[in-house]
Design a protein around this motif. Structure first.
Motif, PDB file in Angstrom:
ATOM      1  N   VAL A 358       0.930  -1.065   0.436  1.00 59.45           N
ATOM      2  CA  VAL A 358      -0.017  -0.327  -0.008  1.00 59.45           C
ATOM      3  C   VAL A 358       0.907   1.395  -0.297  1.00 59.45           C
ATOM      4  N   ARG A 359       2.108   1.116   0.849  1.00 62.47           N
ATOM      5  CA  ARG A 359       2.858   2.930   0.701  1.00 62.47           C
ATOM      6  C   ARG A 359       4.116   2.859  -0.589  1.00 62.47           C
ATOM      7  N   HIS A 360       4.244   1.812  -0.470  1.00 64.72           N
ATOM      8  CA  HIS A 360       5.323   1.470  -1.932  1.00 64.72           C
ATOM      9  C   HIS A 360       4.589   0.976  -2.783  1.00 64.72           C
ATOM     10  N   ALA A 361       3.987   0.331  -3.339  1.00 61.62           N
ATOM     11  CA  ALA A 361       3.019   0.192  -5.263  1.00 61.62           C
ATOM     12  C   ALA A 361       1.881   0.125  -4.774  1.00 61.62           C
ATOM     13  N   PRO A 362       1.374   1.801  -4.555  1.00 56.82           N
ATOM     14  CA  PRO A 362      -0.679   1.859  -5.043  1.00 56.82           C
ATOM     15  C   PRO A 362      -1.158   1.164  -5.986  1.00 56.82           C
ATOM     16  N   GLY A 363      -2.284   0.307  -5.959  1.00 55.41           N
ATOM     17  CA  GLY A 363      -2.640  -0.169  -6.835  1.00 55.41           C
ATOM     18  C   GLY A 363      -2.091  -1.376  -7.397  1.00 55.41           C
ATOM     19  N   ALA A 364      -0.554  -1.863  -7.023  1.00 54.03           N
ATOM     20  CA  ALA A 364      -0.212  -3.134  -7.409  1.00 54.03           C
ATOM     21  C   ALA A 364      -1.613  -4.326  -6.932  1.00 54.03           C
ATOM     22  N   ARG A 365      -1.647  -5.340  -7.796  1.00 52.24           N
ATOM     23  CA  ARG A 365      -2.028  -7.092  -8.025  1.00 52.24           C
ATOM     24  C   ARG A 365      -1.160  -7.582  -6.977  1.00 52.24           C
ATOM     25  N   THR A 366      -1.770  -7.719  -5.792  1.00 52.33           N
ATOM     26  CA  THR A 366      -1.239  -8.904  -4.643  1.00 52.33           C
ATOM     27  C   THR A 366      -1.277 -10.108  -4.993  1.00 52.33           C
ATOM     28  N   GLN A 367      -0.859 -11.225  -4.567  1.00 53.73           N
ATOM     29  CA  GLN A 367      -1.224 -12.418  -4.355  1.00 53.73           C
ATOM     30  C   GLN A 367      -0.302 -12.917  -2.852  1.00 53.73           C
ATOM     31  N   VAL A 368      -1.560 -13.494  -2.116  1.00 53.29           N
ATOM     32  CA  VAL A 368      -0.514 -13.956  -0.212  1.00 53.29           C
ATOM     33  C   VAL A 368      -1.232 -15.637  -1.078  1.00 53.29           C
ATOM     34  N   SER A 369      -0.550 -16.162  -0.731  1.00 49.26           N
ATOM     35  CA  SER A 369      -0.395 -17.632  -0.416  1.00 49.26           C
ATOM     36  C   SER A 369       0.236 -17.695   0.967  1.00 49.26           C
ATOM     37  N   VAL A 370      -0.818 -19.051   1.601  1.00 44.82           N
ATOM     38  CA  VAL A 370      -0.307 -19.933   2.854  1.00 44.82           C
ATOM     39  C   VAL A 370      -0.653 -21.852   2.600  1.00 44.82           C
ATOM     40  N   THR A 371       0.388 -22.181   2.595  1.00 48.58           N
ATOM     41  CA  THR A 371       0.391 -23.317   2.793  1.00 48.58           C
ATOM     42  C   THR A 371       1.211 -23.957   3.437  1.00 48.58           C
ATOM     43  N   ALA A 372       0.996 -25.430   3.568  1.00 47.20           N
ATOM     44  CA  ALA A 372       1.821 -26.764   4.545  1.00 47.20           C
ATOM     45  C   ALA A 372       1.773 -27.235   4.318  1.00 47.20           C
ATOM     46  N   ARG A 373       3.705 -27.743   4.095  1.00 46.26           N
ATOM     47  CA  ARG A 373       3.849 -28.885   3.541  1.00 46.26           C
ATOM     48  C   ARG A 373       5.340 -28.976   3.600  1.00 46.26           C
ATOM     49  N   ASP A 374       5.837 -30.248   3.640  1.00 46.26           N
ATOM     50  CA  ASP A 374       7.562 -31.107   4.212  1.00 46.26           C
ATOM     51  C   ASP A 374       7.494 -30.137   6.035  1.00 46.26           C
ATOM     52  N   GLY A 375       6.905 -29.797   6.959  1.00 42.12           N
ATOM     53  CA  GLY A 375       6.573 -29.682   7.974  1.00 42.12           C
ATOM     54  C   GLY A 375       7.223 -28.036   8.297  1.00 42.12           C
ATOM     55  N   ASN A 376       6.999 -27.727   7.319  1.00 44.83           N
ATOM     56  CA  ASN A 376       6.762 -26.168   7.133  1.00 44.83           C
ATOM     57  C   ASN A 376       5.619 -25.586   6.959  1.00 44.83           C
ATOM     58  N   LEU A 377       5.663 -24.330   7.024  1.00 49.60           N
ATOM     59  CA  LEU A 377       4.422 -23.277   6.921  1.00 49.60           C
ATOM     60  C   LEU A 377       4.971 -22.476   6.577  1.00 49.60           C
ATOM     61  N   THR A 378       4.414 -22.102   4.980  1.00 47.41           N
ATOM     62  CA  THR A 378       5.340 -21.007   3.795  1.00 47.41           C
ATOM     63  C   THR A 378       3.913 -19.843   3.581  1.00 47.41           C
ATOM     64  N   VAL A 379       4.507 -18.438   4.030  1.00 48.71           N
ATOM     65  CA  VAL A 379       3.952 -17.538   3.528  1.00 48.71           C
ATOM     66  C   VAL A 379       4.175 -17.142   2.175  1.00 48.71           C
ATOM     67  N   LEU A 380       3.983 -16.659   1.138  1.00 55.56           N
ATOM     68  CA  LEU A 380       4.603 -15.635   0.149  1.00 55.56           C
ATOM     69  C   LEU A 380       3.843 -15.176  -0.171  1.00 55.56           C
ATOM     70  N   VAL A 381       4.654 -13.309  -0.182  1.00 57.50           N
ATOM     71  CA  VAL A 381       3.289 -12.535  -0.839  1.00 57.50           C
ATOM     72  C   VAL A 381       4.173 -11.798  -1.809  1.00 57.50           C
ATOM     73  N   VAL A 382       3.607 -11.669  -2.937  1.00 55.23           N
ATOM     74  CA  VAL A 382       3.797 -11.096  -4.577  1.00 55.23           C
ATOM     75  C   VAL A 382       3.609  -9.877  -4.655  1.00 55.23           C
ATOM     76  N   ASN A 383       3.768  -9.118  -5.389  1.00 58.31           N
ATOM     77  CA  ASN A 383       2.520  -7.803  -5.789  1.00 58.31           C
ATOM     78  C   ASN A 383       3.692  -7.289  -7.290  1.00 58.31           C
ATOM     79  N   ASP A 384       3.396  -6.848  -7.957  1.00 59.13           N
ATOM     80  CA  ASP A 384       3.161  -6.741  -9.706  1.00 59.13           C
ATOM     81  C   ASP A 384       3.981  -5.319  -8.785  1.00 59.13           C
ATOM     82  N   SER A 385       4.455  -4.785 -10.597  1.00 56.64           N
ATOM     83  CA  SER A 385       4.441  -2.911 -10.334  1.00 56.64           C
ATOM     84  C   SER A 385       3.619  -1.665 -10.224  1.00 56.64           C
TER      85      SER A 385
END
Length: 449
Positions: A358-385
């Motif tokens: 919100v602060r640095h890339a207003p309006g950028a499309r953002t994907q939030v993904s949370v998965t649990a595999r191989d004994g780990n919780l993976t949090v992934l947040v990726v945004n476009d320009s």
């Protein structure tokens, strides 16, 4: 008896002050106020480090032949003597890059000798005495180097000595003097002032840069400490919950489990007492950490079950964000397979990552993904320009949000990977370890199973 009015300062006081000032001026003329390192010696650019040497080499290459020609042709000085004077007056210009005060001593002495030599020659029409034009111009370059490198006390001393010697030469041969001594005194003062102003401005800018660097380091350290304090408060809430459960279970064990011996009951009582004491210690520590008196922090801490609400609030704020919460994560949350520290850390990482978008890339499309595999919780947040026209809310970041993410990941023993993407976006990936799945204990009660 009324006190007598203060009289003029005693003569010995004025004399001692004058002697002290003269000693300071003499010390400034005899001791350089800087180490013999050239200007721009610390510059990362090679051409800047070599520039002072190139400048003084060019000055010496220009003034030596010009001085020889002027002394020999305009003043009638013999060729050998003109060459020696020219070397003494112009060759020390090579020292201006690192030792300007020592160069001044040599140049000024050679200029005085040159003035006396010219005084012994027949007077030629159109010549200037005591300082010929090449001598005057070269001397101004020396004074400029002194103003840029030496202290104000040294510059004043050089200026006064220049004026004094010029006045003595003028009085010694006023018929030959045409005002060049006064002209050099005035121009020399202006050049010294210019050099001193440039030097002091550079010193101020350097100190400002150093202060900004120190302030930024202090802000980063303060942010780190604030984030650690916040984590400690949240960790208290997590641990306090489990300690409270232990206390309740230990207190109620004699009533829930029949046939306990007195030793077992005493052991449960000891466990409950230790848990209560630990809770009391933690509450005392929490009262110190929550010194601001805020009561909002006493509310239950959020977790992954509230990430959907967080993303929806971000969408309402105008950021197109999508959430992908894997089914295995939902199952782990339902069966309590996600520790509260990991649950809270994952929520805070998503919260901070969305706030950064919100602060640095207003309006950028953002994907939030949370998965649990191989004994780990993976949090992934990726945004476009940034897609929204106009400048971002913040043009430059301090990285303090990333500091908080790293602290939370380190608390859980996980890893964090952040960085820009080739298309102008940004990526935040956190991997938080999960405890291994344990089968239900055979001794557990049916209600617990």
């Amino acid at each position: 008896m009324p006190a007598s009015p203060a009289g003029p300062p005693p003569a010995d006081g004025l004399l001692s002050a004058a002697r002290r000032n003269l000693r300071e001026l003499a010390h400034g003329l005899s001791h350089a106020s800087h180490p013999p390192t050239p200007s721009f010696a610390d510059s990362p650019r090679r051409w800047l480090r070599l520039m002072p040497y190139a400048v003084v080499l060019a000055l010496a290459a220009i003034f030596i032949p010009v001085t020889i020609q002027v002394l020999a042709n305009d003043y009638g000085v013999p060729g050998g003597l003109a060459g020696a004077l020219a070397v003494g007056q112009a060759a020390p210009l090579l020292m201006l890059a690192h030792r300007p005060l020592q160069a001044w001593w040599i140049v000024f002495a050679a200029d005085i000798v040159g003035a006396l030599v010219i005084l012994g020659q027949p007077d030629h029409a159109g010549t200037i005495w005591p300082w010929p034009p090449p001598v005057m111009v070269g001397y101004l370059f020396v004074l400029l180097a002194l103003g840029l490198r030496e202290s104000r006390r040294t510059a004043i001393g050089v200026w006064l000595v220049t004026g004094t010697v010029g006045l003595v030469l003028h009085l010694a041969a006023s018929s030959r003097s045409d005002g060049s001594a006064l002209l050099l005194f005035i121009l020399g003062g202006l050049v010294l002032v210019i050099g001193a102003v440039v030097r002091e401005r550079g010193d101020v800018q350097r100190r400002l840069v150093e202060q900004e660097t120190i302030s930024e380091a202090e802000r980063a350290q303060r942010t780190l400490l604030e984030e650690r304090t916040r984590i400690a408060r949240e960790l208290h809430d997590v641990v306090a919950h489990h300690m409270s459960v232990i206390t309740v279970q230990a207190d109620s064990a004699p009533y829930r489990v029949g046939g306990l011996s007195e030793e077992a009951q005493a052991e449960f009582a000891s466990i409950a007492a230790g848990a209560r004491e630990s809770l009391a210690e933690m509450r005392r520590l929490l009262s110190v950490l929550r010194s601001d008196g805020s009561r909002g922090e006493l509310a239950p801490q959020p977790g992954l079950d509230r990430v959907q609400q967080l993303v929806e609030a971000t969408v309402r704020a105008g950021l197109p964000a999508e959430l992908s919460l894997a089914s295995d994560v939902r199952e782990a949350l339902e069966r309590g397979g996600v520790p509260q520290a990991v649950d809270l850390s994952a929520y805070r990482i998503v919260q901070e990552a969305l706030a950064n978008v919100v602060r640095h890339a207003p309006g950028a499309r953002t994907q939030v993904s949370v998965t649990a595999r191989d004994g780990n919780l993976t949090v992934l947040v990726v945004n476009d320009s940034a897609q929204r026209p106009g400048s971002p809310l913040e043009t430059s970041g301090t990285g303090h949000g990333l500091v908080g993410m790293r602290e939370r990941v380190r608390l859980t023993g996980g890893t964090l990977d952040t960085g820009p993407l080739p298309d102008g976006g940004f990526r935040v990936a956190a991997r938080l370890p999960l405890p291994p799945n344990r089968p239900p204990s055979s001794s557990a009660t049916p209600e617990e199973q």
